[in-house]
Structure formats: C-alpha cells, structure tokens
Write a protein that holds these residues in place. Structure first.
Motif, PDB file in Angstrom:
ATOM      1  N   THR B  10       0.837  -1.207   0.000  1.00 25.33           N
ATOM      2  CA  THR B  10       0.000   0.000   0.000  1.00 25.33           C
ATOM      3  C   THR B  10       0.873   1.258   0.000  1.00 25.33           C
ATOM      4  O   THR B  10       0.613   2.204  -0.749  1.00 25.33           O
ATOM      5  CB  THR B  10      -0.922   0.006   1.239  1.00 25.33           C
ATOM      6  N   ILE B  14       1.074   4.268  -2.884  1.00 23.57           N
ATOM      7  CA  ILE B  14       0.844   5.689  -2.619  1.00 23.57           C
ATOM      8  C   ILE B  14       2.072   6.521  -2.974  1.00 23.57           C
ATOM      9  O   ILE B  14       1.976   7.560  -3.623  1.00 23.57           O
ATOM     10  CB  ILE B  14       0.466   5.905  -1.128  1.00 23.57           C
ATOM     11  N   LEU B  19      -0.839   6.492  -6.328  1.00 30.51           N
ATOM     12  CA  LEU B  19      -2.216   6.155  -5.967  1.00 30.51           C
ATOM     13  C   LEU B  19      -2.807   7.300  -5.144  1.00 30.51           C
ATOM     14  O   LEU B  19      -2.186   7.798  -4.210  1.00 30.51           O
ATOM     15  CB  LEU B  19      -2.241   4.871  -5.131  1.00 30.51           C
ATOM     16  N   SER B  65      -4.917  13.149   5.973  1.00 33.72           N
ATOM     17  CA  SER B  65      -3.876  13.059   6.985  1.00 33.72           C
ATOM     18  C   SER B  65      -3.989  11.763   7.806  1.00 33.72           C
ATOM     19  O   SER B  65      -2.999  11.081   8.058  1.00 33.72           O
ATOM     20  CB  SER B  65      -4.012  14.303   7.865  1.00 33.72           C
ATOM     21  N   GLU B  66      -5.190  11.392   8.193  1.00 32.94           N
ATOM     22  CA  GLU B  66      -5.350  10.219   9.059  1.00 32.94           C
ATOM     23  C   GLU B  66      -5.114   8.893   8.325  1.00 32.94           C
ATOM     24  O   GLU B  66      -4.625   7.940   8.911  1.00 32.94           O
ATOM     25  CB  GLU B  66      -6.744  10.218   9.690  1.00 32.94           C
ATOM     26  N   PHE B  67      -5.495   8.864   7.061  1.00 28.98           N
ATOM     27  CA  PHE B  67      -5.320   7.611   6.316  1.00 28.98           C
ATOM     28  C   PHE B  67      -4.018   7.596   5.513  1.00 28.98           C
ATOM     29  O   PHE B  67      -3.641   6.569   4.958  1.00 28.98           O
ATOM     30  CB  PHE B  67      -6.508   7.360   5.386  1.00 28.98           C
ATOM     31  N   GLY B  68      -3.394   8.766   5.411  1.00 27.96           N
ATOM     32  CA  GLY B  68      -2.143   8.837   4.661  1.00 27.96           C
ATOM     33  C   GLY B  68      -2.348   8.596   3.186  1.00 27.96           C
ATOM     34  O   GLY B  68      -1.473   8.074   2.496  1.00 27.96           O
ATOM     35  N   ILE B  69      -3.516   8.973   2.687  1.00 32.49           N
ATOM     36  CA  ILE B  69      -3.791   8.792   1.266  1.00 32.49           C
ATOM     37  C   ILE B  69      -4.096  10.175   0.659  1.00 32.49           C
ATOM     38  O   ILE B  69      -4.974  10.871   1.158  1.00 32.49           O
ATOM     39  CB  ILE B  69      -4.949   7.780   1.050  1.00 32.49           C
ATOM     40  N   GLN B 247      -8.778  -3.309  -5.233  1.00 35.35           N
ATOM     41  CA  GLN B 247      -8.071  -2.681  -4.098  1.00 35.35           C
ATOM     42  C   GLN B 247      -8.235  -1.166  -4.112  1.00 35.35           C
ATOM     43  O   GLN B 247      -8.507  -0.544  -3.083  1.00 35.35           O
ATOM     44  CB  GLN B 247      -6.578  -3.015  -4.167  1.00 35.35           C
ATOM     45  N   ILE B 248      -8.082  -0.581  -5.284  1.00 35.41           N
ATOM     46  CA  ILE B 248      -8.194   0.881  -5.409  1.00 35.41           C
ATOM     47  C   ILE B 248      -9.601   1.326  -5.006  1.00 35.41           C
ATOM     48  O   ILE B 248      -9.792   2.306  -4.294  1.00 35.41           O
ATOM     49  CB  ILE B 248      -7.900   1.318  -6.868  1.00 35.41           C
ATOM     50  N   ARG B 250     -11.813  -0.217  -3.118  1.00 37.81           N
ATOM     51  CA  ARG B 250     -12.087  -0.384  -1.681  1.00 37.81           C
ATOM     52  C   ARG B 250     -11.580   0.824  -0.900  1.00 37.81           C
ATOM     53  O   ARG B 250     -12.211   1.284   0.044  1.00 37.81           O
ATOM     54  CB  ARG B 250     -11.409  -1.655  -1.168  1.00 37.81           C
ATOM     55  N   MET B 251     -10.432   1.319  -1.325  1.00 41.20           N
ATOM     56  CA  MET B 251      -9.891   2.513  -0.683  1.00 41.20           C
ATOM     57  C   MET B 251     -10.829   3.702  -0.922  1.00 41.20           C
ATOM     58  O   MET B 251     -11.123   4.485  -0.005  1.00 41.20           O
ATOM     59  CB  MET B 251      -8.513   2.806  -1.272  1.00 41.20           C
ATOM     60  N   LEU B 254     -13.894   3.413   1.246  1.00 41.81           N
ATOM     61  CA  LEU B 254     -13.577   3.764   2.641  1.00 41.81           C
ATOM     62  C   LEU B 254     -13.576   5.280   2.824  1.00 41.81           C
ATOM     63  O   LEU B 254     -14.186   5.811   3.762  1.00 41.81           O
ATOM     64  CB  LEU B 254     -12.194   3.186   2.996  1.00 41.81           C
ATOM     65  N   GLU B 258     -16.219   7.595   4.983  1.00 44.54           N
ATOM     66  CA  GLU B 258     -15.671   8.432   6.061  1.00 44.54           C
ATOM     67  C   GLU B 258     -16.075   9.898   5.841  1.00 44.54           C
ATOM     68  O   GLU B 258     -16.499  10.574   6.777  1.00 44.54           O
ATOM     69  CB  GLU B 258     -14.147   8.283   6.067  1.00 44.54           C
ATOM     70  N   ARG B 262     -18.486  12.096   8.348  1.00 44.88           N
ATOM     71  CA  ARG B 262     -18.003  13.317   9.019  1.00 44.88           C
ATOM     72  C   ARG B 262     -18.780  14.561   8.590  1.00 44.88           C
ATOM     73  O   ARG B 262     -18.971  15.478   9.376  1.00 44.88           O
ATOM     74  CB  ARG B 262     -16.521  13.537   8.705  1.00 44.88           C
TER      75      ARG B 262
END
Lengths: 90, 450
Positions: B10, B14, B19, B65-69, B247-248, B250-251, B254, B258, B262
């Motif tokens: 992963t 990134i 990614l 920031s929290e997921f680093g993506i 995989q992409i 699913r990210m 997510l 989120e 929020r």
C-alpha cells in the motif's frame, strides 16, 4: 481506533526506542509489532497501535512522529488501520 | 496485524505509483434557491454552497492526513444552472456566485453551469448557452457542460452546431491564458448525474439535497501490477487489472464513507475511473504500452483499452456498494504523459482517439487543436463523438481546446493537472454543409426498449 505505524530506512540503533517513547508519552498502546531487514539494508518496522486511550489529538501524535522521522532520518508514517484492511481483506 | 507485505505494498502504491483519491465532490441541489429575481437567486446560491460546503476541504484534509492517502481535489457540483435560472435570467451572475462561493470554501473547481438540450432547447436555454464563454472567461473555478444527445432522444444537431462556436469562443475570450476557458467546457452525450470529475460534474435532478461522490484513480498502480508479465496471456492481464481495481476501489469506498459520516451528508457513489495526471507513473497510455504496444495509438490500442476499461469495472464493482459516475479509463491527452508522448511521436491521431472513445468511459478529452479551426469542424467532431455515445448507449464527451494563435506542431502549456499538449491536426475536408443542416438526428432503433 487502531492505526498502523510504519518505519522504513537505513537500520540503526534506537529506532524502536524513539518511536515507543513518543507512543508512551501519548498513552498509545502497542498491540503488535513486526520488523525485518529487506535486501540486507532497509529496515522495516510495522506496528499496530490502539489509539483509544490516547491523551493527544491524532494530529499531535502525527507531528511527534514526524519529529522522530526527522531525528532518525527514516520514513515514519501513521495511518489508520482501516485503509489496509479495506485494500487487502475481503 | 495485517501482513507486513500488504502494508508495504500500500505504501508503495501511494508513494511510488501515485495512488490517490482524485476527488471528493459534494453535490448540492439548488432548486430551493429559485427566485424571479436574479440577484436574490444568485445570493441564495452563494449562501447555500458556502453553508453546505463549509467543512468540505477541512474534512478532506483530515481524512488525507489520518489515512495517509492523498486526496488531490475537493470539488462541488450543483444543479444545472439553466434549470434554476430560467425564471429570472441574469445567467452570468450565477457563474460569479458559484466562483465566489467556491473560492470562499477553498475547493478546486465547481461544476454545473450546465444545460440539457438533447432534444430541443427552450428560448431561455439558448440564451443561457450563449453566456457560457463569458461565464467561463469571467471566472476561475466554474466548469460548464451541455448535454446535446441521448440514446433516447437522438442528437440535437442545432445544439451541436452551436457548440462549435461556444467552444471556440470560450478559447478566444481566454486567449491570454492559452484558451483555458475551453478546458472548462464539455459537450456530452448521455451525461450522468453523479459524475464527480470535472469539467462535466453537475448535481442531477434525480439526486437529493446534498451528496458525497468520490472519484478514485491509480493508473500507475495498474501499470506496476502488469510489469514483469511480458508474454503472458490476456486472461492473466485481465485478472491482474481486476484485482488491482478492486483494491483501489475499496480505498475509495472507505474514504467516501468516512467523508459522508463526518460531513453528515449521504454517500452517493464511487466513480471507478482510472484518471491520469501529467506526472510520470500516472498514465493510462503507459498501461496500454505495458500490454505490448510499442507506442500508444498503434494498431491494437483500441483492443487494449477495451480490456482495461472492462477489467477496471469488473474489479471495482464488487468493491463498492454504489458505483456510478463515468467509471472506466479516461484518455485526456494533455493530462497523460504517455498520450502526449504518443502524439509527439505521430502514433496517436484524432481519428485513433475517436476509435478509443468507443470502448472507454468518456470521450475526446483535453485535445489541443489549432486556434483557427473553423467552428463547423469542431461541431462535426462533436457530432461524430455524440453518435458514438448515442448508438452505443454510453456517455461520450468532447473537451477540445482550439488554442488561439497556435498551429499544428506547436505545444501549449495549460499547467497543473491540465498539463500540456501538442497541437493536433484534423481532417481538412469540409463538413460545413453537413453541420449547417441543423435539425435532429433521430434516436437509434435500439433506443425503443419499452
């Protein structure tokens, strides 16, 4: 909330000490840890941590780990665990 | 704990394969802003956008920031302005209100200065369309689209005729910025209501009050997954692309969930598009070349793209509860390092790009043309592309920039995600008499499905 901390770079003494000191300071519990040396030169450590009892904000922990990263000259990343679970588990 | 090699894979996606989440787009309905006074209506539009999207950028940044993506863009789409402004006129005021609101909340683009005239246009829709070049030239972040064809309605050739002029005029009024106005304008067949990507995003009439749509990307990840598989059969290539797309996506799912949680806004769809950027390792053309083509555009390119587009959908569709938007592979020339290279080498022509649009998710995208191309040639290019969409029951689009002062062989630099492009040539035999006919090209037989 659980997160993964990954540390990558040239192996040297004190890596775990630096990272775990920050975690202790923020009251973050280490649930699991894995470390290897890839191609005889790159140190890789991954940690699963529990942030539920954390006494600081997520961003503060991130800033402290960024400082560790600069101090030890290695990449240190903090990412929520769901990212990895979503991409690699069905 | 999840396997360390999965964590590293992963991180590699990134950091080395570009990614990212290409966009979180908030769709906002403007129907409750309607008034018989343009100033009142435009003020309501500004107020509603700034109220609803107040926390969009901050939330996107927090998730990043929290997921680093990386989340490259935060955008807004609104109800097509032609639908809410016909009772009051003053159309350009709406573009200004959109632009001001977008700047206030800090998003990258706002889409929805749009009209739907696939069968016919009302007099006021005609007036609205006439303002598009001025609206785009007078704003920075506003994007516009016009749907001129559907499989059910056929092609409105009167509108197609007008689109050539609108496209060229949008470029002319922004000549000092390389005609960038035209890069914010797209002509559609079968436009979709939940597309999070620009320039064609708008908040459809069937949508709710507010929604979060997410567009994923990741051409570099797909290319990396195909490396080292020279000589392997296509069955294996399709399987690898499907797995990567899963995989992409699913990210993306997510991040969409989120953001939705929020912002307390319903989740709409994940758009499974492979959207390139001018960066190295972020090219759809390079995926096609990895399949064994010397340079993108050569014979075999359409088949390679068909496989890619299909496998992306098959892999992604299982990974998200709601898939929508355009979902497939994008082939914008100026935004894809491999496409730019292919044009420069003489391998990729306008005609080949048109063929490729038959099997990918959108259409002729970010193609730079000579500034003196006649309006009617642009209209004919649009007509061809609309025909592909209508007959194949798919979305197609045209976003071409006739760059003022540039000729074939020159290069134009748009900058940022819009990249740069060599000016491409077109067929110089005239379609003027064809375009001048006007009227409607009837819907195809297979549109009668009831």
């Amino acid at each position: 909330m659980r997160a993964i901390i990954s540390v990558l770079g040239q192996d040297k003494p004190g890596i775990i000490a630096h990272v775990s000191a920050v975690l202790y300071e923020c009251n973050v519990n280490i649930l699991d840890m894995d470390q290897t040396v890839m191609r005889d030169e790159i140190f890789v450590m991954t940690m699963l941590v529990d942030l539920d009892g954390m006494t600081k904000a997520f961003s503060e922990l991130q800033e402290k780990l960024d400082s560790v990263s600069a101090q030890i000259g290695m990449q240190v990343k903090l990412q929520r665990e769901e990212l990895f679970n979503s991409m690699h588990k069905v | 704990m999840i396997d360390q090699k999965d964590i590293l894979s992963t991180l590699e996606m990134i950091e080395q394969q570009e990614l990212d989440i290409r966009t979180i787009t908030m769709g906002i309905s403007l129907f409750d802003c309607v008034s018989d006074d343009a100033d009142t209506c435009a003020t309501r539009v500004y107020d509603k956008i700034t109220r609803y999207a107040e926390n969009l950028v901050r939330t996107g940044n927090d998730i990043e920031s929290e997921f680093g993506i990386p989340i490259v863009n935060k955008r807004i789409s609104v109800t097509p302005i032609s639908l809410i402004s016909q009772g009051c006129g003053g159309y350009v005021k709406f573009a200004q209100a959109m632009d001001k609101a977008a700047k206030e909340v800090g998003v990258d683009f706002i889409g929805g200065y749009s009209a739907f005239v696939q069968k016919m246009a009302t007099e006021k829709e005609g007036q609205f369309i006439d303002t598009i070049p001025e609206a785009l030239a007078g704003t920075d972040l506003v994007c516009s689209s016009v749907n001129v064809a559907t499989t059910r309605a056929g092609i409105n050739m009167d509108a197609v005729k007008k689109m050539g002029f609108v496209m060229k005029e949008s470029a002319r009024l922004t000549a000092k910025k390389s005609g960038i106005g035209a890069s914010k304008f797209v002509v559609f067949a079968n436009a979709v209501e939940d597309n999070p990507f620009m320039a064609g995003a708008f908040h459809g009439t069937g949508e709710g009050d507010c929604v979060i749509n997410v567009g994923v990307s990741g051409p570099g990840v797909v290319k990396a997954a195909l490396e080292g598989r020279q000589g392997r059969p296509f069955d294996e290539i399709a399987r690898v692309i499907k797995r990567t797309a899963f995989q992409i996506t699913r990210m993306g799912q997510l991040v969409a969930r989120e953001a939705s949680k929020r912002l307390q806004v319903p989740f709409g769809i994940v758009d499974l598009s492979l959207a390139p950027t001018p960066a190295q390792n972020d090219s759809v053309a390079h995926i096609l070349e990895e399949m064994g083509l010397e340079v993108c555009g050569t014979h075999g390119t359409t088949a390679a793209l068909a496989l890619l587009n299909d496998a992306v959908k098959k892999g992604g569709i299982m990974a998200s509860s709601h898939v929508g938007g355009l979902s497939g592979a994008f082939i914008p020339v100026s935004e894809d390092a491999g496409m730019i290279n292919a044009v420069k080498k003489g391998s990729l022509s306008l005609e080949k790009l048109e063929a490729m649009t038959c099997v990918c998710s959108v259409g002729l995208d970010m193609i730079a043309l000579p500034g003196d191309i006649p309006d009617y040639v642009l209209s004919a290019i649009i007509a061809d592309e609309m025909a592909i969409g209508v007959v194949n029951s798919k979305t197609t689009a045209v976003r071409c920039v006739p760059v003022p002062g540039k000729k074939v062989g020159d290069t134009v630099i748009f900058g940022g995600l819009l990249g740069s492009a060599p000016i491409m040539d077109y067929n110089h035999y005239s379609p003027e008499a064809f375009v001048a006919r006007g009227g409607r090209i009837p819907a195809p037989l297979h549109s009668q499905r009831n």
